[in-house]
Scaffold this motif. Structure first.
Motif, PDB file in Angstrom:
ATOM      1  N   SER A  67      -1.589 -15.886 -27.740  1.00  0.00           N
ATOM      2  CA  SER A  67      -2.359 -15.269 -26.652  1.00  0.00           C
ATOM      3  C   SER A  67      -1.506 -15.159 -25.385  1.00  0.00           C
ATOM      4  O   SER A  67      -1.577 -14.165 -24.664  1.00  0.00           O
ATOM      5  N   TYR A  68      -0.676 -16.182 -25.155  1.00  0.00           N
ATOM      6  CA  TYR A  68       0.204 -16.138 -23.985  1.00  0.00           C
ATOM      7  C   TYR A  68       1.244 -15.022 -24.138  1.00  0.00           C
ATOM      8  O   TYR A  68       1.441 -14.229 -23.204  1.00  0.00           O
ATOM      9  N   ALA A  70       1.081 -12.408 -25.995  1.00  0.00           N
ATOM     10  CA  ALA A  70       0.398 -11.107 -25.935  1.00  0.00           C
ATOM     11  C   ALA A  70       0.132 -10.701 -24.492  1.00  0.00           C
ATOM     12  O   ALA A  70       0.295  -9.527 -24.121  1.00  0.00           O
ATOM     13  N   SER A  71      -0.265 -11.672 -23.657  1.00  0.00           N
ATOM     14  CA  SER A  71      -0.551 -11.348 -22.256  1.00  0.00           C
ATOM     15  C   SER A  71       0.723 -10.954 -21.499  1.00  0.00           C
ATOM     16  O   SER A  71       0.676 -10.132 -20.588  1.00  0.00           O
ATOM     17  N   VAL A  72       1.855 -11.536 -21.917  1.00  0.00           N
ATOM     18  CA  VAL A  72       3.127 -11.226 -21.252  1.00  0.00           C
ATOM     19  C   VAL A  72       3.588  -9.808 -21.580  1.00  0.00           C
ATOM     20  O   VAL A  72       4.056  -9.074 -20.706  1.00  0.00           O
ATOM     21  N   PHE A  74       1.692  -7.319 -23.015  1.00  0.00           N
ATOM     22  CA  PHE A  74       0.656  -6.290 -22.979  1.00  0.00           C
ATOM     23  C   PHE A  74       0.908  -5.332 -21.816  1.00  0.00           C
ATOM     24  O   PHE A  74       1.056  -5.734 -20.675  1.00  0.00           O
ATOM     25  N   ASN A  75       0.964  -4.052 -22.146  1.00  0.00           N
ATOM     26  CA  ASN A  75       1.215  -3.002 -21.143  1.00  0.00           C
ATOM     27  C   ASN A  75       2.522  -3.193 -20.384  1.00  0.00           C
ATOM     28  O   ASN A  75       2.653  -2.749 -19.234  1.00  0.00           O
ATOM     29  N   ASN A  76       3.472  -3.890 -21.010  1.00  0.00           N
ATOM     30  CA  ASN A  76       4.790  -4.071 -20.406  1.00  0.00           C
ATOM     31  C   ASN A  76       5.834  -3.706 -21.459  1.00  0.00           C
ATOM     32  O   ASN A  76       6.322  -4.576 -22.191  1.00  0.00           O
TER      33      ASN A  76
END
Length: 200
Positions: A67-68, A70-72, A74-76
């Motif tokens: 999840s971490y 993915a958050s890093v 995501f859209n980057n």
């Protein structure tokens, strides 16, 4: 032994097709599952991920903090490209080792969504792409991934390689469009690939 890649966009059903091949006794390498395994167990890659994304990349007992990560990414796009650049070479090496364990088989399959993007196709002798029309893919995904909206799905598909490009680059196409039966297509291709190796 032939190394055959199998790919297709989200919702085309490549995993279902891969399972049919597996039922015929064909060894199937699941790139997504193996990538997760390699990220947890390859010590060199673990250190590379920690260097790139910090200690938060892993949680208790060495589990990947998906999840971490993915958050890093995501859209980057740059961070996602960086992650793929770290992971894909290790997965390629893992596949090489895995393939040697099945050298007695006529062919093996490597299932990968990012067959071309990861350049995994360069390891393959031939490529199979699984095709399904957009509306069927959306219907399947809305049923399978109930947390996603149609807009979410169309957004994911828009970021993937186009079906036209996949089909133009593949040696074989399996149509999973609710009109043509999948199993006869797989059986025919299995016979072709097996016969090719048996005549060598």
């Amino acid at each position: 032994m032939l190394k055959i890649g199998i790919t297709g966009g989200i919702g085309t059903g490549k995993t279902v097709v891969s399972r049919v091949f597996a039922l015929l006794g064909v060894p199937v390498y699941d790139s997504d599952a193996r990538a997760k395994w390699v990220m947890r167990h390859d010590e060199v890659l673990r250190q590379e991920l920690i260097t790139a994304y910090g200690a938060e990349a892993f949680i208790a007992e060495g589990e990947l903090n998906r999840s971490y990560l993915a958050s890093v990414v995501f859209n980057n796009p740059e961070r996602l490209e960086q992650l793929n650049a770290l992971v894909h070479p290790h997965v390629h090496n893992d596949f090489k080792k895995w393939a040697t364990l099945h050298a007695d088989k006529p062919y093996v399959l490597k299932e990968a969504a990012l067959m071309y993007e990861s350049e995994a196709w360069k390891q393959m002798d031939q490529i199979i792409t699984v095709f399904a029309p957009m509306e069927i893919r959306i219907k399947r995904l809305l049923h399978r991934d109930t947390h996603r909206t149609e807009e979410d799905i169309r957004n994911i598909i828009s970021k993937q390689l186009s079906e036209e490009e996949r089909m133009s680059r593949a040696e074989h196409i399996i149509f999973n469009n609710d009109q043509q039966l999948v199993i006869p297509q797989v059986l025919k291709l299995h016979e072709q690939l097996t016969a090719t190796q048996n005549t060598r």
